[in-house]
Write a protein that holds these residues in place. Sequence first.
Motif, PDB file in Angstrom:
ATOM      1  N   PRO A 169      31.831  61.091  45.549  1.00 27.92           N
ATOM      2  CA  PRO A 169      31.806  62.462  46.068  1.00 27.92           C
ATOM      3  C   PRO A 169      32.087  62.503  47.565  1.00 27.92           C
ATOM      4  CG  PRO A 169      29.573  61.648  45.823  1.00 27.92           C
ATOM      5  CD  PRO A 169      30.468  60.553  45.320  1.00 27.92           C
ATOM      6  N   HIS A 170      32.796  63.544  47.977  1.00 22.50           N
ATOM      7  CA  HIS A 170      33.061  63.785  49.393  1.00 22.50           C
ATOM      8  C   HIS A 170      31.921  64.603  49.977  1.00 22.50           C
ATOM      9  CE1 HIS A 170      35.288  65.092  53.009  1.00 22.50           C
ATOM     10  NE2 HIS A 170      36.085  64.052  52.772  1.00 22.50           N
ATOM     11  N   SER A 171      31.748  64.506  51.271  1.00 20.62           N
ATOM     12  CA  SER A 171      30.647  65.227  51.926  1.00 20.62           C
ATOM     13  C   SER A 171      30.779  66.735  51.804  1.00 20.62           C
ATOM     14  CB  SER A 171      30.573  64.837  53.404  1.00 20.62           C
ATOM     15  OG  SER A 171      31.803  65.126  54.057  1.00 20.62           O
ATOM     16  N   ASP A 172      31.998  67.242  51.564  1.00 17.88           N
ATOM     17  CA  ASP A 172      32.189  68.689  51.434  1.00 17.88           C
ATOM     18  C   ASP A 172      32.086  69.167  49.984  1.00 17.88           C
ATOM     19  OD1 ASP A 172      34.530  67.824  50.284  1.00 17.88           O
ATOM     20  OD2 ASP A 172      35.855  68.622  51.827  1.00 17.88           O
ATOM     21  N   GLY A 173      31.685  68.283  49.074  1.00 17.75           N
ATOM     22  CA  GLY A 173      31.482  68.664  47.680  1.00 17.75           C
ATOM     23  C   GLY A 173      32.623  68.308  46.758  1.00 17.75           C
ATOM     24  N   ARG A 174      33.784  67.929  47.330  1.00 19.96           N
ATOM     25  CA  ARG A 174      34.906  67.514  46.485  1.00 19.96           C
ATOM     26  C   ARG A 174      34.628  66.123  45.910  1.00 19.96           C
ATOM     27  NH1 ARG A 174      39.324  66.405  49.716  1.00 19.96           N
ATOM     28  NH2 ARG A 174      37.980  66.296  51.549  1.00 19.96           N
ATOM     29  N   ARG A 175      35.486  65.720  44.996  1.00 20.21           N
ATOM     30  CA  ARG A 175      35.439  64.354  44.494  1.00 20.21           C
ATOM     31  C   ARG A 175      36.784  63.692  44.761  1.00 20.21           C
ATOM     32  NH1 ARG A 175      31.284  62.612  41.737  1.00 20.21           N
ATOM     33  NH2 ARG A 175      32.486  60.831  40.981  1.00 20.21           N
ATOM     34  N   VAL A 176      36.742  62.379  45.005  1.00 18.01           N
ATOM     35  CA  VAL A 176      37.947  61.595  45.225  1.00 18.01           C
ATOM     36  C   VAL A 176      37.950  60.444  44.230  1.00 18.01           C
ATOM     37  CG1 VAL A 176      39.234  60.149  46.841  1.00 18.01           C
ATOM     38  CG2 VAL A 176      38.052  62.202  47.678  1.00 18.01           C
ATOM     39  N   ASP A 177      39.082  60.245  43.581  1.00 18.24           N
ATOM     40  CA  ASP A 177      39.209  59.185  42.596  1.00 18.24           C
ATOM     41  C   ASP A 177      40.521  58.444  42.827  1.00 18.24           C
ATOM     42  OD1 ASP A 177      39.998  57.819  40.128  1.00 18.24           O
ATOM     43  OD2 ASP A 177      38.281  58.806  39.213  1.00 18.24           O
ATOM     44  N   LEU A 178      40.420  57.168  43.182  1.00 10.88           N
ATOM     45  CA  LEU A 178      41.579  56.300  43.347  1.00 10.88           C
ATOM     46  C   LEU A 178      41.601  55.338  42.173  1.00 10.88           C
ATOM     47  CD1 LEU A 178      43.941  55.110  45.066  1.00 10.88           C
ATOM     48  CD2 LEU A 178      42.227  53.600  46.103  1.00 10.88           C
ATOM     49  N   SER A 179      42.610  55.438  41.328  1.00  7.84           N
ATOM     50  CA  SER A 179      42.652  54.631  40.117  1.00  7.84           C
ATOM     51  C   SER A 179      44.060  54.115  39.891  1.00  7.84           C
ATOM     52  CB  SER A 179      42.231  55.446  38.895  1.00  7.84           C
ATOM     53  OG  SER A 179      40.941  55.977  39.042  1.00  7.84           O
ATOM     54  N   GLY A 180      44.154  52.869  39.443  1.00  7.85           N
ATOM     55  CA  GLY A 180      45.468  52.335  39.176  1.00  7.85           C
ATOM     56  C   GLY A 180      45.421  50.971  38.522  1.00  7.85           C
ATOM     57  N   SER A 181      46.613  50.438  38.269  1.00  7.42           N
ATOM     58  CA  SER A 181      46.761  49.098  37.746  1.00  7.42           C
ATOM     59  C   SER A 181      47.176  48.176  38.881  1.00  7.42           C
ATOM     60  CB  SER A 181      47.831  49.065  36.641  1.00  7.42           C
ATOM     61  OG  SER A 181      47.497  49.936  35.590  1.00  7.42           O
ATOM     62  N   VAL A 182      46.613  46.990  38.918  1.00 13.24           N
ATOM     63  CA  VAL A 182      46.919  46.031  39.978  1.00 13.24           C
ATOM     64  C   VAL A 182      47.165  44.652  39.371  1.00 13.24           C
ATOM     65  CG1 VAL A 182      45.581  47.266  41.733  1.00 13.24           C
ATOM     66  CG2 VAL A 182      44.492  45.455  40.398  1.00 13.24           C
ATOM     67  N   ARG A 183      47.908  43.823  40.127  1.00 12.21           N
ATOM     68  CA  ARG A 183      48.060  42.412  39.803  1.00 12.21           C
ATOM     69  C   ARG A 183      47.229  41.623  40.781  1.00 12.21           C
ATOM     70  NH1 ARG A 183      53.548  43.761  40.170  1.00 12.21           N
ATOM     71  NH2 ARG A 183      54.482  44.206  38.140  1.00 12.21           N
ATOM     72  N   VAL A 184      46.576  40.592  40.265  1.00 12.84           N
ATOM     73  CA  VAL A 184      45.675  39.808  41.103  1.00 12.84           C
ATOM     74  C   VAL A 184      45.850  38.324  40.800  1.00 12.84           C
ATOM     75  CG1 VAL A 184      43.267  39.385  41.724  1.00 12.84           C
ATOM     76  CG2 VAL A 184      43.990  41.692  41.093  1.00 12.84           C
ATOM     77  N   GLN A 185      45.823  37.516  41.847  1.00 13.84           N
ATOM     78  CA  GLN A 185      45.673  36.070  41.672  1.00 13.84           C
ATOM     79  C   GLN A 185      44.303  35.684  42.193  1.00 13.84           C
ATOM     80  OE1 GLN A 185      47.588  33.380  44.366  1.00 13.84           O
ATOM     81  NE2 GLN A 185      47.856  31.777  42.817  1.00 13.84           N
ATOM     82  N   THR A 186      43.530  35.016  41.359  1.00 15.20           N
ATOM     83  CA  THR A 186      42.234  34.493  41.790  1.00 15.20           C
ATOM     84  C   THR A 186      42.305  32.970  41.780  1.00 15.20           C
ATOM     85  OG1 THR A 186      41.380  34.519  39.520  1.00 15.20           O
ATOM     86  CG2 THR A 186      40.973  36.472  40.876  1.00 15.20           C
ATOM     87  N   VAL A 187      41.590  32.352  42.690  1.00 15.81           N
ATOM     88  CA  VAL A 187      41.546  30.892  42.769  1.00 15.81           C
ATOM     89  C   VAL A 187      40.097  30.449  42.840  1.00 15.81           C
ATOM     90  CG1 VAL A 187      43.797  30.706  43.884  1.00 15.81           C
ATOM     91  CG2 VAL A 187      41.740  30.899  45.279  1.00 15.81           C
ATOM     92  N   LYS A 188      39.860  29.230  42.391  1.00 17.83           N
ATOM     93  CA  LYS A 188      38.503  28.697  42.387  1.00 17.83           C
ATOM     94  C   LYS A 188      38.265  27.875  43.638  1.00 17.83           C
ATOM     95  CE  LYS A 188      35.133  26.664  39.208  1.00 17.83           C
ATOM     96  NZ  LYS A 188      34.928  26.021  37.891  1.00 17.83           N
ATOM     97  N   GLU A 189      37.215  28.227  44.367  1.00 17.30           N
ATOM     98  CA  GLU A 189      36.791  27.486  45.549  1.00 17.30           C
ATOM     99  C   GLU A 189      35.344  27.060  45.326  1.00 17.30           C
ATOM    100  OE1 GLU A 189      37.410  29.605  49.172  1.00 17.30           O
ATOM    101  OE2 GLU A 189      39.612  29.600  48.990  1.00 17.30           O
ATOM    102  N   GLY A 190      35.155  25.786  45.045  1.00 13.08           N
ATOM    103  CA  GLY A 190      33.822  25.313  44.679  1.00 13.08           C
ATOM    104  C   GLY A 190      33.435  25.895  43.340  1.00 13.08           C
ATOM    105  N   GLU A 191      32.290  26.580  43.279  1.00 16.29           N
ATOM    106  CA  GLU A 191      31.843  27.214  42.036  1.00 16.29           C
ATOM    107  C   GLU A 191      32.233  28.681  41.978  1.00 16.29           C
ATOM    108  OE1 GLU A 191      30.421  25.622  39.478  1.00 16.29           O
ATOM    109  OE2 GLU A 191      30.834  23.809  40.674  1.00 16.29           O
ATOM    110  N   ALA A 192      32.812  29.202  43.053  1.00 17.88           N
ATOM    111  CA  ALA A 192      33.141  30.625  43.121  1.00 17.88           C
ATOM    112  C   ALA A 192      34.630  30.865  42.885  1.00 17.88           C
ATOM    113  CB  ALA A 192      32.735  31.186  44.478  1.00 17.88           C
ATOM    114  N   TRP A 193      34.918  32.026  42.296  1.00 19.76           N
ATOM    115  CA  TRP A 193      36.294  32.501  42.163  1.00 19.76           C
ATOM    116  C   TRP A 193      36.531  33.570  43.223  1.00 19.76           C
ATOM    117  CZ3 TRP A 193      40.071  30.745  38.836  1.00 19.76           C
ATOM    118  CH2 TRP A 193      39.650  29.859  37.839  1.00 19.76           C
ATOM    119  N   LYS A 194      37.688  33.474  43.906  1.00 23.43           N
ATOM    120  CA  LYS A 194      38.009  34.414  44.973  1.00 23.43           C
ATOM    121  C   LYS A 194      39.399  35.006  44.770  1.00 23.43           C
ATOM    122  CE  LYS A 194      35.086  32.180  48.457  1.00 23.43           C
ATOM    123  NZ  LYS A 194      35.025  31.684  49.862  1.00 23.43           N
ATOM    124  N   VAL A 195      39.588  36.170  45.367  1.00 23.86           N
ATOM    125  CA  VAL A 195      40.867  36.864  45.266  1.00 23.86           C
ATOM    126  C   VAL A 195      41.801  36.348  46.355  1.00 23.86           C
ATOM    127  CG1 VAL A 195      42.036  39.098  45.310  1.00 23.86           C
ATOM    128  CG2 VAL A 195      39.734  38.914  44.344  1.00 23.86           C
TER     129      VAL A 195
END
Length: 587
Positions: A169-195
């Motif tokens: 929600p916006h402070s003036d009462g509106r709503r904002v929605d950002l939605s889409g499809s994305v491509r991502v490469q993730t890599v493993k660093e130690g025990e964690a996966w990162k973008v």
Amino acid sequence: MPPRSRKLFLPGLAILLVAVGAAIALVWKRQGPAEAPSGFVPRPKEFVTDIAKSEGLSDAVGKSVKSTFVKGLRERDSGLARKGMTADFRARFPRPAEGREHADGSLLIREYRDLVLQETDRDGFWTIIQAHMEGLTNIERTTWRPFTFLADLPESSAYCELHFQLAGPHSDGRRVDLSGSVRVQTVKEGEAWKVRRFEWIEGTRIEGRSGPWREITDAVGLHFNESDALVNLKQEVIDNRNNSAFGSLAVADFNRDGFWDVLASVNRQESVFFMNDGKGGFTRLPGPNSRRADTPVTWLAVDLDGDGIEEMVSSLINEYGKGVGWFDLYRRKGAEWERLQRAFEFPNSVEDRVITVQAIIPVDINRDGLLDLYFCGYSDNDSLKEDFNSLASFDGTPNYFFINQGNLKFTEEAHARGIVENQYTFTAKFFDFDFDGDLDLMDCNDYGPNVLWTNNGTGQFARTPGHTLEQGSNYTMGVSIADYDNNGTWAIHISNMYSHAGNRIVPLAAGISDELRETARVLAQGNQQYECDPSTRIWRECSVERCVNWADWAWGCNFADFDNDTDKDLFVTNGFTSHGDASKPDY
């Protein structure tokens, strides 16, 4: 058994296709990328094809990235978000002012598609995200939902295509929605996966120019007044994945005071009239049935005898005879309701067969001025047995077509009119699908193909095997038909089930036929939309093209002009019950 009680045990189509392999799833987005990968996000040439291993890696990547990168976005914590990015992180992400603007009533829609986006690092990416979130009081929704997942064979990196969302929600009462499809490469660093790479494919940013719809159920008294004990009991039933109660709403001006009233019901539990007081509230009155056990899944309010007063048609069968059964009908008698127990008689080959009807469709099929009723038969006590096939099952129950003879007398004529089917029909639609001047019938089925019955002009119907509207299998829950942009082209929207897991694993499944793979792909793809110019009489499927296929676990759908700008918008309900423990899977 309710229509989703079995499908909800499946993580999309994952279990189904794992079994197959072993033997040998408001703003609308596409199921997949709008174009081929650009090379900015490398796609592995060799990747894990074992479905169970791939899904395990997908879960591990999602859990790790959601705990840092996604959580940081939701909490506006740049430090936490950076923990989920590699040092050489690069992104191509649209700025708020980029893209093409579409004015649409009370909404400001900006489409980000086919853009040449500037490459940026972690700091630049965070600056763009902050610009999108400017003025928002909080971030209510973030999503990371892969529909493509390919792990390289060293299992040290993974390529994903996913649905991404930031909304609040916006402070003036509106709503904002950002939605889409994305491509991502993730890599493993130690025990964690990162973008490591994050690339926008296509999507939208929507801003409501006026305040959002408000939820006022309790304020107007439109509720069942359930005790805490009953609410807790229902939650326990849901948590144990037992049968949950289904019901319906019927809307009419039942007392003829000029205001719309509501009849709400929960199957075998309670029916309540919510009478509109004309002052912004509702008064509770008992429903038509006197016993809780007589409450059906579906009520239909319809004037069947032409006296200007609605009768109430029940989908519940409370009485069976030798070779027959009866649906109930209730009519108004002064201030009371009279039950006509045997108004709708139908053949019942197995005595005491338990039949579930999900919808009742009114239509004047013989054009005599009297409304006839089409009952959508779903299942009976011989359904969902050991030979049940969730891809294409024909062990449902017949549909019933009651022709109005006047004076609240009806004859059942489905078979006599050529309609012979034993599928799991959830709803149906009468429409002139072949544009020859009479009403045809489309049975919208769960667990199998939909069926088109064409009318020969006299009310006799015949199957149309091979027709576009009959192709493939479906988990159809809803249908709506409209000329949504007033250009003479008709559209049929069919709500099905979108499965992120199904989209991930269909390409990986080995040893299955091309036909089965295509069936599974269509099932996982989600909602369908068919469009036809009456001059051509050719229907074509275009849900992905129109960006309306993804609505998650979709149920009912409806074309309507929600923003009063003269064209029709599309509203699709989706979801399922939530587990009482947020850490456990929903049902």
